[in-house]
Motif scaffolding. Sequence first.
Motif, mmCIF file in Angstrom:
data_model
loop_
_atom_site.group_PDB
_atom_site.id
_atom_site.type_symbol
_atom_site.label_atom_id
_atom_site.label_comp_id
_atom_site.label_asym_id
_atom_site.label_seq_id
_atom_site.Cartn_x
_atom_site.Cartn_y
_atom_site.Cartn_z
ATOM 1 N N ASP A 150 -9.066 3.494 3.965
ATOM 2 C CA ASP A 150 -7.783 3.819 4.582
ATOM 3 C C ASP A 150 -7.759 3.279 6.011
ATOM 4 O OD1 ASP A 150 -7.202 5.104 2.260
ATOM 5 O OD2 ASP A 150 -6.823 7.072 3.164
ATOM 6 N N ARG A 151 -6.605 2.835 6.442
ATOM 7 C CA ARG A 151 -6.426 2.337 7.804
ATOM 8 C C ARG A 151 -5.425 3.213 8.532
ATOM 9 N NH1 ARG A 151 -5.140 -1.765 4.681
ATOM 10 N NH2 ARG A 151 -3.066 -1.946 5.627
ATOM 11 N N ARG A 200 -0.844 5.909 8.273
ATOM 12 C CA ARG A 200 -2.072 5.827 7.487
ATOM 13 C C ARG A 200 -1.751 5.103 6.189
ATOM 14 N NH1 ARG A 200 -6.710 10.345 6.677
ATOM 15 N NH2 ARG A 200 -7.896 9.362 4.990
ATOM 16 N N THR A 201 -2.487 4.046 5.921
ATOM 17 C CA THR A 201 -2.238 3.209 4.749
ATOM 18 C C THR A 201 -3.422 3.278 3.802
ATOM 19 O OG1 THR A 201 -0.824 1.696 6.006
ATOM 20 C CG2 THR A 201 -1.757 0.869 3.944
ATOM 21 N N SER A 202 -3.127 3.507 2.523
ATOM 22 C CA SER A 202 -4.147 3.525 1.471
ATOM 23 C C SER A 202 -3.858 2.408 0.484
ATOM 24 C CB SER A 202 -4.154 4.868 0.735
ATOM 25 O OG SER A 202 -4.366 5.937 1.632
ATOM 26 N N VAL A 249 -12.602 5.730 6.687
ATOM 27 C CA VAL A 249 -11.324 5.530 7.377
ATOM 28 C C VAL A 249 -11.551 4.604 8.562
ATOM 29 C CG1 VAL A 249 -9.460 6.612 8.677
ATOM 30 C CG2 VAL A 249 -10.408 7.751 6.661
ATOM 31 N N GLY A 267 0.812 -1.210 0.000
ATOM 32 C CA GLY A 267 0.000 0.000 0.000
ATOM 33 C C GLY A 267 0.844 1.257 0.000
ATOM 34 N N THR A 268 0.150 2.365 -0.034
ATOM 35 C CA THR A 268 0.791 3.676 0.078
ATOM 36 C C THR A 268 0.680 4.121 1.530
ATOM 37 O OG1 THR A 268 0.225 4.244 -2.203
ATOM 38 C CG2 THR A 268 0.728 6.065 -0.712
ATOM 39 N N HIS A 269 1.830 4.422 2.126
ATOM 40 C CA HIS A 269 1.878 4.703 3.556
ATOM 41 C C HIS A 269 2.272 6.162 3.811
ATOM 42 C CE1 HIS A 269 1.538 0.426 4.105
ATOM 43 N NE2 HIS A 269 2.685 0.208 3.463
#
Length: 323
Positions: A266-267, A258-260, A306, A200-202
């Motif tokens: 998002d998490r 935050r991960t996407s 989120v 993911g994107t962090h």
Amino acid sequence: MAQTDNTKQNAQHKATLKAAHRKKHGRRHGTPHTTTLRRTLRREAPSTVGLLVDAQDFAAMRRYGTFPFDDHTVYLQQVEALLKALTAQGVHTTVALFDPEDYEEFCAESGLDADTGASRSRFTAEIAAAGATVAYTGQGIDALIPVLVSRAVRQATWEYATLLLADLGTCADCGQDIGRAAFDRASHLLMRLLETAGQGTHHLVCSVPTDNDQLLAVLHTHRDSTGPARLDSAEGAEFATVLAVAVALESRGGVVLRTSAPDSPDRVHGWRLAHGGLAPLTAGEVFNAYCTDADTGEPVSPESGVEYCAGFDIGAEPPETHH
């Protein structure tokens, strides 16, 4: 016939004079004009523009008689026009934050007259070499300013954190450099965090309170299904340096991740700094931290889409203790 001969002689004389002129001035048939050569060199010589980003800094520069502007809005318009003109000429241009107080100190230390364009130019060259800059890529001035300010804040934060670590000295028991050991530990924590975070994107934020300020560092990374996380080396070093301050001072630092990822919400995960490690927060603690205004303490509405999750165990071994 005589007239024809005279005409030929005049033409020959003109040709001779032109050849002599070309030889005198370095111009020969088939070679580029000197002006063209200079233009080529100009395109290959980078340029830096010092920018007064706010009205207060602009007002401080108006005390110098050689500073030609009296309106900040007009000044910004002219800077933008200059940047566009340089780009149109093929010149690579960067923009640096021009700080009037730093400029005054620079002139005093260098023995320069601050009220000259030459001194402003020298200062701009100095900050371009060592300070925060942004490459101009055609963006509007309104979009450029926030990026430049953010870059300058990052630079100042990194420099301040580096000084804090350098001032810690060596461990009385083992003789190890405390700042270096803290940076190594912080780098290890960061790598373990990125490895455990997965795909993911962090977007990571590290917050560390100090006696004089609140240090913040931000890091953006991306990880595919194969291979390690990709990150900017400068951002990574800045993040690790701020995290190292929390490790070395055993302060109340915290990290939020935050991960996407595609097709999923998002998490958000969180950790607190504890005894040289990252202790996971509960989901409730993450929600409270993320949904509270840092300045006022008032609650902030949670974002839709989120998920606020507990921090996960990054599996970093306990640090060695030094006193």
